[in-house]
Enzyme design. Structure first.
Site, mmCIF file in Angstrom:
data_model
loop_
_atom_site.group_PDB
_atom_site.id
_atom_site.type_symbol
_atom_site.label_atom_id
_atom_site.label_comp_id
_atom_site.label_asym_id
_atom_site.label_seq_id
_atom_site.Cartn_x
_atom_site.Cartn_y
_atom_site.Cartn_z
ATOM 1 N N ASP A 1 -3.082 11.100 57.729
ATOM 2 C CA ASP A 1 -4.115 11.788 58.500
ATOM 3 C C ASP A 1 -3.475 12.676 59.562
ATOM 4 O O ASP A 1 -2.518 12.285 60.231
ATOM 5 C CB ASP A 1 -5.043 10.760 59.156
ATOM 6 N N HIS B 1 -7.493 5.864 65.270
ATOM 7 C CA HIS B 1 -8.113 5.019 64.255
ATOM 8 C C HIS B 1 -8.430 3.656 64.852
ATOM 9 O O HIS B 1 -7.532 2.948 65.306
ATOM 10 C CB HIS B 1 -7.194 4.873 63.045
ATOM 11 N N SER C 1 -2.731 6.777 65.089
ATOM 12 C CA SER C 1 -3.219 5.571 64.423
ATOM 13 C C SER C 1 -2.429 4.374 64.948
ATOM 14 O O SER C 1 -2.512 4.059 66.121
ATOM 15 C CB SER C 1 -3.086 5.723 62.896
#
Length: 345
Positions: free
Chosen positions: A135, A42, A15
């Site tokens: 995540d 992301h 991310s």
């Protein structure tokens, strides 16, 4: 030259700070890599993903491309999840879907890792790089439960250590490495001979069900009942009932429409919703205070009396207490609109 279907897959989740980390890692992978690489980074929903692909191809000897639904997996190829789409694996094919968010993300590393673990079992290497929040944590647990290998960027080496730290707290990770050492280890892992054909391993039934739900985008209550127990909580994304899932090492929750959360992600989401609700309540109380103050300035008004004056003072006290509670809880984030409040006179 014919490109073979891979015996191994490497799945990567990242991310914040992910773009430079991916460039450094992918630059270490040789052109003859005997594995497919699938990446969830992301991205903003409106992003095309092409700038990252172009940058990766500048530094990489393996082919890097945006994933397309239904295309075959090939050795020596990197597939990047498109923005606002989940990237999944099934029967040596790439699936690109717009299913429900997991841990508030789409694409979600957890969804990719789970599908790869179900499809490739012990022939999966899961990698969590720099990023915020949680995540990839449950995803690495899925990989381990199916016999795969878990690799995490050393938090000291990560620009944003939250994702690696979360994985290390919850999963029995096999390798904790700085980026500059990771490529060599990945090449060694996927270079080992394997006697396992994809789909031939014993895969936990709950993961098969969850992977099937993700492929079809939505599930049924009957399917989710096989995964866990209903709990008196509601899904913050759709308002549906939640089921508690205790398989593996990571406590999780999901609704039958497909939204899924680790316990930590659900806690973060509920905290945000609660704060938003309290700000709305504060606004309504301030409006009531303002109305009562306006009524007090009209001394001849028949609507004003001692009881209403008392209500005004009580409302001011409630406003101050609620505001103090909110500001103490948001010392670093501030009010949702970015403003600060002053004490009610």
């Amino acid at each position: 030259m014919t490109v073979s279907s891979p015996a191994y897959v490497i799945v990567i989740g990242t991310s914040a700070g992910g773009m430079p980390a991916l460039v450094r890692l992918v630059a270490q992978l040789p052109a003859g890599l005997p594995a497919a690489v699938l990446v969830v980074q992301h991205l903003a929903p409106e992003s095309s993903g092409l700038p990252l692909i172009e940058r990766l191809n500048q530094y990489s000897t393996i082919q890097c491309k945006l994933a397309k639904h239904g295309e075959p997996l090939r050795e020596g190829t990197l597939y990047l999840a498109p923005a606002d789409r989940h990237l999944l694996v099934k029967e040596q094919q790439v699936l690109v879907t717009k299913g429900p968010r997991e841990n508030n993300y789409r694409p979600a590393a957890d969804a990719l890792f789970r599908s790869a673990a179900v499809a490739y079992g012990p022939n999966v290497v899961g990698v969590v790089l720099t990023g915020m929040l949680h995540d990839g944590t449950a995803g690495l647990d899925f990989v381990k439960r199916c016999g795969g290998i878990a690799v995490v960027q050393d938090p000291v080496d990560a620009e944003f250590p939250s994702m690696p730290e979360s994985a290390l707290r919850n999963v029995d990770v096999d390798y904790v490495l700085p980026l500059d050492m990771m490529g060599k280890v990945l090449v060694e892992l996927v270079g080992m001979p394997t006697s396992h054909e994809p789909g031939s391993e014993s895969i936990p039934e709950d993961l098969k069900i969850e992977a099937a739900i993700a492929e079809r985008i939505v599930g049924t209550t009957e399917e989710v009942n096989k995964l866990g127990q209903p709990v008196p909580l509601t899904c913050p994304d759709c308002g549906g009932s939640l089921w508690e899932i205790k398989h593996g090492n990571v406590l999780r929750y999901r609704c039958h429409t497909g939204h899924a959360f680790t316990a930590n992600a659900l806690l973060d989401k509920s905290q945000k919703s609660m704060e938003e609700t309290l700000w709305v309540a504060l606004r309504m109380m301030e409006e009531r205070k303002n109305l009562l103050s306006s009524m007090a300035t009209h001394g001849n008004s028949q609507a004003w009396n001692t009881q209403q004056a008392q209500r005004l003072e009580e409302t001011k006290q409630h406003v101050n207490r609620l505001r103090e509670f909110l500001l103490n809880g948001q010392a670093h984030t501030g009010r949702p609109d970015g403003s600060r409040e002053e004490e009610v006179a």
